[in-house]
Design an enzyme around this catalytic site. Structure first.
Site, PDB file in Angstrom:
ATOM      1  N   LYS A 169       0.836  -1.211   0.000  1.00  0.00           N
ATOM      2  CA  LYS A 169       0.000   0.000   0.000  1.00  0.00           C
ATOM      3  C   LYS A 169       0.867   1.256   0.000  1.00  0.00           C
ATOM      4  N   ALA A 196      -5.568 -10.318   6.018  1.00  0.00           N
ATOM      5  CA  ALA A 196      -5.077  -9.921   7.335  1.00  0.00           C
ATOM      6  C   ALA A 196      -6.226  -9.780   8.335  1.00  0.00           C
ATOM      7  N   GLY A 201      -0.233 -14.430 -13.395  1.00  0.00           N
ATOM      8  CA  GLY A 201      -1.363 -14.453 -12.462  1.00  0.00           C
ATOM      9  C   GLY A 201      -2.016 -13.079 -12.353  1.00  0.00           C
ATOM     10  N   VAL A 205      -4.928 -10.787  -7.061  1.00  0.00           N
ATOM     11  CA  VAL A 205      -4.812  -9.547  -6.288  1.00  0.00           C
ATOM     12  C   VAL A 205      -3.390  -8.969  -6.347  1.00  0.00           C
ATOM     13  N   ILE A 206      -2.381  -9.827  -6.120  1.00  0.00           N
ATOM     14  CA  ILE A 206      -0.999  -9.327  -6.113  1.00  0.00           C
ATOM     15  C   ILE A 206      -0.594  -8.885  -7.519  1.00  0.00           C
ATOM     16  N   GLY A 263       9.720 -21.204  16.592  1.00  0.00           N
ATOM     17  CA  GLY A 263       9.094 -22.050  17.605  1.00  0.00           C
ATOM     18  C   GLY A 263       8.753 -23.414  17.021  1.00  0.00           C
ATOM     19  N   SER A 280       2.830 -14.426  -9.281  1.00  0.00           N
ATOM     20  CA  SER A 280       1.812 -14.236  -8.229  1.00  0.00           C
ATOM     21  C   SER A 280       0.643 -15.147  -8.551  1.00  0.00           C
ATOM     22  N   HIS A 293     -22.952  15.431   2.981  1.00  0.00           N
ATOM     23  CA  HIS A 293     -22.804  15.924   1.612  1.00  0.00           C
ATOM     24  C   HIS A 293     -21.704  16.973   1.566  1.00  0.00           C
TER      25      HIS A 293
HETATM   26  P1  FAD Z   1       1.629 -14.004   8.408  1.00  0.00           P
HETATM   27  O1  FAD Z   1       1.347 -12.582   8.276  1.00  0.00           O
HETATM   28  O2  FAD Z   1       2.242 -14.713   7.251  1.00  0.00           O
HETATM   29  O3  FAD Z   1       2.585 -14.158   9.676  1.00  0.00           O
HETATM   30  C1  FAD Z   1       3.138 -15.373  10.056  1.00  0.00           C
HETATM   31  C2  FAD Z   1       4.355 -15.103  10.914  1.00  0.00           C
HETATM   32  O4  FAD Z   1       4.745 -16.313  11.516  1.00  0.00           O
HETATM   33  C3  FAD Z   1       5.578 -14.600  10.140  1.00  0.00           C
HETATM   34  O5  FAD Z   1       6.139 -13.482  10.800  1.00  0.00           O
HETATM   35  C4  FAD Z   1       6.541 -15.781  10.171  1.00  0.00           C
HETATM   36  O6  FAD Z   1       7.894 -15.385  10.186  1.00  0.00           O
HETATM   37  C5  FAD Z   1       6.152 -16.419  11.490  1.00  0.00           C
HETATM   38  N1  FAD Z   1       6.505 -17.835  11.606  1.00  0.00           N
HETATM   39  C6  FAD Z   1       6.242 -18.835  10.743  1.00  0.00           C
HETATM   40  N2  FAD Z   1       6.651 -20.017  11.261  1.00  0.00           N
HETATM   41  C7  FAD Z   1       7.184 -19.738  12.486  1.00  0.00           C
HETATM   42  C8  FAD Z   1       7.756 -20.530  13.499  1.00  0.00           C
HETATM   43  N3  FAD Z   1       7.833 -21.854  13.407  1.00  0.00           N
HETATM   44  N4  FAD Z   1       8.220 -19.895  14.609  1.00  0.00           N
HETATM   45  C9  FAD Z   1       8.138 -18.557  14.743  1.00  0.00           C
HETATM   46  N5  FAD Z   1       7.576 -17.759  13.807  1.00  0.00           N
HETATM   47  C10 FAD Z   1       7.111 -18.343  12.692  1.00  0.00           C
HETATM   48  N6  FAD Z   1      -4.341  -8.939   3.209  1.00  0.00           N
HETATM   49  C11 FAD Z   1      -5.241  -7.963   3.443  1.00  0.00           C
HETATM   50  O7  FAD Z   1      -6.184  -8.172   4.209  1.00  0.00           O
HETATM   51  N7  FAD Z   1      -5.121  -6.726   2.861  1.00  0.00           N
HETATM   52  C12 FAD Z   1      -4.115  -6.442   2.002  1.00  0.00           C
HETATM   53  O8  FAD Z   1      -4.030  -5.330   1.491  1.00  0.00           O
HETATM   54  C13 FAD Z   1      -3.157  -7.451   1.730  1.00  0.00           C
HETATM   55  N8  FAD Z   1      -2.135  -7.208   0.889  1.00  0.00           N
HETATM   56  C14 FAD Z   1      -1.208  -8.177   0.661  1.00  0.00           C
HETATM   57  C15 FAD Z   1      -0.192  -7.912  -0.237  1.00  0.00           C
HETATM   58  C16 FAD Z   1       0.754  -8.881  -0.516  1.00  0.00           C
HETATM   59  C17 FAD Z   1       1.864  -8.565  -1.484  1.00  0.00           C
HETATM   60  C18 FAD Z   1       0.676 -10.148   0.147  1.00  0.00           C
HETATM   61  C19 FAD Z   1       1.712 -11.204  -0.108  1.00  0.00           C
HETATM   62  C20 FAD Z   1      -0.345 -10.422   1.031  1.00  0.00           C
HETATM   63  C21 FAD Z   1      -1.310  -9.440   1.290  1.00  0.00           C
HETATM   64  N9  FAD Z   1      -2.381  -9.680   2.155  1.00  0.00           N
HETATM   65  C22 FAD Z   1      -3.308  -8.706   2.366  1.00  0.00           C
HETATM   66  C23 FAD Z   1      -2.546 -10.976   2.843  1.00  0.00           C
HETATM   67  C24 FAD Z   1      -2.027 -10.872   4.297  1.00  0.00           C
HETATM   68  O9  FAD Z   1      -0.683 -10.445   4.281  1.00  0.00           O
HETATM   69  C25 FAD Z   1      -2.151 -12.210   4.991  1.00  0.00           C
HETATM   70  O10 FAD Z   1      -3.477 -12.682   4.882  1.00  0.00           O
HETATM   71  C26 FAD Z   1      -1.806 -12.077   6.462  1.00  0.00           C
HETATM   72  O11 FAD Z   1      -0.487 -11.615   6.632  1.00  0.00           O
HETATM   73  C27 FAD Z   1      -1.962 -13.424   7.179  1.00  0.00           C
HETATM   74  O12 FAD Z   1      -1.638 -13.254   8.527  1.00  0.00           O
HETATM   75  P2  FAD Z   1      -1.093 -14.472   9.417  1.00  0.00           P
HETATM   76  O13 FAD Z   1      -0.929 -13.918  10.777  1.00  0.00           O
HETATM   77  O14 FAD Z   1      -1.931 -15.655   9.219  1.00  0.00           O
HETATM   78  O15 FAD Z   1       0.337 -14.849   8.784  1.00  0.00           O
HETATM   79  P1  NAI Z   2      -4.647 -14.957  -6.238  1.00  0.00           P
HETATM   80  O1  NAI Z   2      -5.251 -16.236  -5.853  1.00  0.00           O
HETATM   81  O2  NAI Z   2      -5.352 -13.697  -5.928  1.00  0.00           O
HETATM   82  O3  NAI Z   2      -4.383 -14.945  -7.809  1.00  0.00           O
HETATM   83  C1  NAI Z   2      -3.586 -15.901  -8.446  1.00  0.00           C
HETATM   84  C2  NAI Z   2      -3.919 -15.924  -9.925  1.00  0.00           C
HETATM   85  O4  NAI Z   2      -2.943 -16.690 -10.593  1.00  0.00           O
HETATM   86  C3  NAI Z   2      -5.278 -16.555 -10.217  1.00  0.00           C
HETATM   87  O5  NAI Z   2      -6.036 -15.712 -11.030  1.00  0.00           O
HETATM   88  C4  NAI Z   2      -4.908 -17.873 -10.892  1.00  0.00           C
HETATM   89  O6  NAI Z   2      -5.850 -18.301 -11.828  1.00  0.00           O
HETATM   90  C5  NAI Z   2      -3.588 -17.498 -11.554  1.00  0.00           C
HETATM   91  N1  NAI Z   2      -2.725 -18.632 -11.859  1.00  0.00           N
HETATM   92  C6  NAI Z   2      -2.474 -19.713 -11.090  1.00  0.00           C
HETATM   93  N2  NAI Z   2      -1.602 -20.548 -11.724  1.00  0.00           N
HETATM   94  C7  NAI Z   2      -1.290 -19.956 -12.904  1.00  0.00           C
HETATM   95  C8  NAI Z   2      -0.439 -20.309 -13.992  1.00  0.00           C
HETATM   96  N3  NAI Z   2       0.268 -21.427 -13.972  1.00  0.00           N
HETATM   97  N4  NAI Z   2      -0.352 -19.475 -15.047  1.00  0.00           N
HETATM   98  C9  NAI Z   2      -1.054 -18.323 -15.069  1.00  0.00           C
HETATM   99  N5  NAI Z   2      -1.897 -17.933 -14.068  1.00  0.00           N
HETATM  100  C10 NAI Z   2      -1.993 -18.746 -12.997  1.00  0.00           C
HETATM  101  O7  NAI Z   2      -3.175 -14.996  -5.613  1.00  0.00           O
HETATM  102  P2  NAI Z   2      -2.087 -13.860  -5.424  1.00  0.00           P
HETATM  103  O8  NAI Z   2      -2.351 -12.700  -6.308  1.00  0.00           O
HETATM  104  O9  NAI Z   2      -0.788 -14.565  -5.506  1.00  0.00           O
HETATM  105  O10 NAI Z   2      -2.332 -13.402  -3.945  1.00  0.00           O
HETATM  106  C11 NAI Z   2      -2.347 -14.370  -2.894  1.00  0.00           C
HETATM  107  C12 NAI Z   2      -3.311 -13.973  -1.845  1.00  0.00           C
HETATM  108  O11 NAI Z   2      -2.775 -12.911  -1.066  1.00  0.00           O
HETATM  109  C13 NAI Z   2      -4.646 -13.430  -2.337  1.00  0.00           C
HETATM  110  O12 NAI Z   2      -5.524 -14.445  -2.701  1.00  0.00           O
HETATM  111  C14 NAI Z   2      -5.121 -12.692  -1.148  1.00  0.00           C
HETATM  112  O13 NAI Z   2      -5.714 -13.591  -0.267  1.00  0.00           O
HETATM  113  C15 NAI Z   2      -3.841 -12.126  -0.564  1.00  0.00           C
HETATM  114  N6  NAI Z   2      -3.689 -10.739  -0.974  1.00  0.00           N
HETATM  115  C16 NAI Z   2      -4.644  -9.841  -0.604  1.00  0.00           C
HETATM  116  C17 NAI Z   2      -4.555  -8.532  -0.992  1.00  0.00           C
HETATM  117  C18 NAI Z   2      -5.643  -7.599  -0.623  1.00  0.00           C
HETATM  118  O14 NAI Z   2      -6.431  -7.934   0.246  1.00  0.00           O
HETATM  119  N7  NAI Z   2      -5.719  -6.419  -1.218  1.00  0.00           N
HETATM  120  C19 NAI Z   2      -3.429  -8.034  -1.780  1.00  0.00           C
HETATM  121  C20 NAI Z   2      -2.515  -9.065  -2.156  1.00  0.00           C
HETATM  122  C21 NAI Z   2      -2.641 -10.361  -1.733  1.00  0.00           C
END
Ligand code: FAD
Ligand code: NAI
Length: 475
Positions: free
Chosen positions: A58, A330, A190, A193-194, A122, A279, A454
């Site tokens: 973001k 998240a 892909g 979202v990403i 852990g 992605s 408004h």
């Molecule tokens: P995580 O955030 O993955 O945290 C897990 C933690 O556990 C990590 O710090 C890891 O190091 C730690 N860990 C793992 N194994 C161990 C272990 N054995 N011992 C100690 N620590 C350990 N979601 C949204 O809602 N809005 C968004 O805008 C959004 N944007 C995103 C953009 C990107 C590029 C990506 C990749 C994801 C995005 N997401 C978004 C998804 C969001 O990041 C995840 O859904 C969220 O972080 C999941 O939270 P979690 O606590 O389950 O795991």
């Molecule tokens: P995604 O599931 O959103 O999209 C993956 C895309 O890749 C799909 O459209 C799928 O059909 C395509 N795909 C899969 N295999 C393929 C292949 N071999 N060739 C071409 N296309 C292929 O997954 P993404 O974007 O990696 O994000 C992972 C997750 O992270 C999201 O589902 C979401 O839960 C979380 N996220 C949330 C955000 C938000 O809330 N704004 C921002 C970024 C990530």
């Protein structure tokens, strides 16, 4: 002798650190273990979300949006800026400092709530009298015992078979947030979202971006009308999006990467990129937990198996967030973290999966909650639909951003709101009203009767609710 805690949380992402805070608020002794390291090897709690997910993406979306505004939209406001240049190092540095502020904020919150934080990995050792023995290794070495254990270890990016991430040419979300010079040609595999968010960032910063998607339908989980509008807008912005492709064997060379693919007509193509973002979804992460040793049950895709209350197959072991079923978001992880802490306390923690909002932070933003029109049609649920375009909203005109619309779907008989779909400015903020209404099982008429300030974008929500009853006032 090991230190004993009421609750040991493994992982300090949004699922883990929030579970830890809620458990501490409820008077329990809590330890939280997290392995994430910052560039200096220090702790960086916040997980994927804070370090390589929600927050840095973001920050980059905002910076690149400013760059796009100054280059393409300021002139409409009579603001003429000459000699605009991009300092990418500074832009990435700002993103890193936003991440650090969040890491520090979480460390502060853990301390404030008297949670014992361990920086390390852990792993389960065994079940012993009084709970579960957990060994911590890495920066900290310790052995502790948790009466309850909450696993919140998150997820990691899925690789394409035979194409490991090197974060130089083949980028996961991590590398996609850290490209040191704007690539001339950027490929994205892909169109999820990403792919769309990161593709938009680098497009705005000057890259030529091509997105290759396997599925024939664009954003299949999104309301079809919204998805169609989004595809039209993103294509106009310059994202080259190819749907229904089948990848061939990708070859990474010294300077570039060649991606062969076959389109829906069977024609073969070959594109050469400077960098490639892969992605294609994320996979649950349980590495290093020593889950096998204690018999923690995983499903065939690697998710920890939990029931509706986030209980695993092991007594007093819970799991939340990306590592379990449900959307990888998240706020979903946070809600589960709170609910689990409350259940451990003997309360009735609850997560309503029907009202979890989704946001895609492109420009315009896309947000939704509840059912799409295609889902309602498929299930035969009788519904009424009302929509309102931002073109007819005074605030949107003043902002200079009139793309998109708000669409409300309500039950044909009871008028209960079943789904809300938005594409347009600040859709991420507007969706909160829809979530609230749906949580209270409110009707479209309820939104229509609420006084909205408004001029605000939120008036479009009221007008869409009026449109359900075919009585918009401003359109
Ligand atoms: P995580 O955030 O993955 O945290 C897990 C933690 O556990 C990590 O710090 C890891 O190091 C730690 N860990 C793992 N194994 C161990 C272990 N054995 N011992 C100690 N620590 C350990 N979601 C949204 O809602 N809005 C968004 O805008 C959004 N944007 C995103 C953009 C990107 C590029 C990506 C990749 C994801 C995005 N997401 C978004 C998804 C969001 O990041 C995840 O859904 C969220 O972080 C999941 O939270 P979690 O606590 O389950 O795991
Ligand atoms: P995604 O599931 O959103 O999209 C993956 C895309 O890749 C799909 O459209 C799928 O059909 C395509 N795909 C899969 N295999 C393929 C292949 N071999 N060739 C071409 N296309 C292929 O997954 P993404 O974007 O990696 O994000 C992972 C997750 O992270 C999201 O589902 C979401 O839960 C979380 N996220 C949330 C955000 C938000 O809330 N704004 C921002 C970024 C990530």
């Amino acid at each position: 002798m090991s230190t004993q805690f009421d609750v040991v949380v493994i992982g300090a992402g949004p699922g883990g650190y929030i579970a830890a805070i809620r458990a501490a608020q409820l008077g329990m002794s809590v330890a939280c273990i997290d392995a994430w390291q910052n560039g200096q090897g220090g702790p960086a709690p916040g997980g994927t979300c804070t370090n390589v997910g929600c927050i840095p993406s973001k920050a980059l979306l905002q910076s690149s949006e400013h760059y796009d505004q100054v280059n393409h939209h300021f002139a409409e406001h009579g603001i003429e800026v000459k000699g605009v240049s991009l300092n990418l190092e500074k832009l990435l540095g700002r993103k890193n400092s936003v991440v650090k502020q969040n890491n520090d904020g979480i460390l502060y919150l853990l301390k404030k709530n008297k949670i014992t934080f361990f920086h390390g990995k852990g792993a389960f050792t065994s079940k012993i009298e009084g709970g579960w023995a957990i060994h911590i290794s890495g920066t900290t070495t310790a052995d502790i015992v948790g009466k309850h254990v909450v696993i919140a270890t998150g997820s990691s990016a899925r690789e394409l078979p035979g194409l490991p991430f090197d974060e130089q040419q083949v980028l996961s979300n991590d590398g996609a947030l850290n490209i040191a010079t704007v690539p001339k040609k950027l490929g994205v595999i892909g169109a999820g979202v990403i792919g769309l968010e990161m593709g938009s960032v680098w497009l705005r910063l000057g890259a030529e971006v091509t997105v290759l998607e396997a599925m024939p339908e664009f954003l299949a989980a999104v309301d079809t009308q919204v998805a169609k509008e989004a595809l039209k807008i993103f294509t106009k912005q310059g994202l080259a999006i190819h749907m229904g492709i089948k990848l061939g064997e990708i070859k990474a060379g010294a300077k570039n990467i060649t991606v062969p693919y076959t389109d829906t007509a069977g024609t073969e193509h070959k594109l050469v990129f400077d960098k490639l973002i892969v992605s294609i979804g994320r996979v649950p992460y349980t590495g290093g937990l020593n889950a096998e040793a204690v018999g923690l049950q995983l499903d065939e895709r690697g998710f920890i198996v939990v029931d509706g209350e986030c209980k695993t197959n092991l007594p007093n072991v819970w799991a939340v967030g990306d590592v379990v079923r449900g959307p990888m978001l998240a706020h979903k992880a946070e809600e589960e973290g709170v609910a689990v802490a409350e259940r451990i306390d003997g309360q009735h923690g609850h997560v309503n999966f029907n009202t979890i909002p989704w946001v895609i932070y492109t420009s315009p933003e896309i947000s939704w909650v509840g059912q799409t029109e295609q889902q309602l049609k498929a299930s035969g649920h009788a519904y009424k639909a009302g929509s309102f375009p931002f073109l007819a909203n005074g605030r949107a005109r003043a902002l200079g951003d009139t793309t998109g619309f708000v669409k409300i779907l309500a039950d044909a008989v009871t008028d209960e709101v079943l789904g809300v779909h938005i594409i347009g400015p600040m859709a991420s903020e507007l969706i909160a009203e829809a979530v609230t209404i749906m949580e209270f099982k409110g009707a479209a008429e309820d939104i229509a009767r609420i006084c909205h300030a408004h001029p605000t974008l939120s008036e479009s929500m009221k007008e869409a609710a009026l449109a359900v009853d075919k009585r918009t006032l401003n359109f």
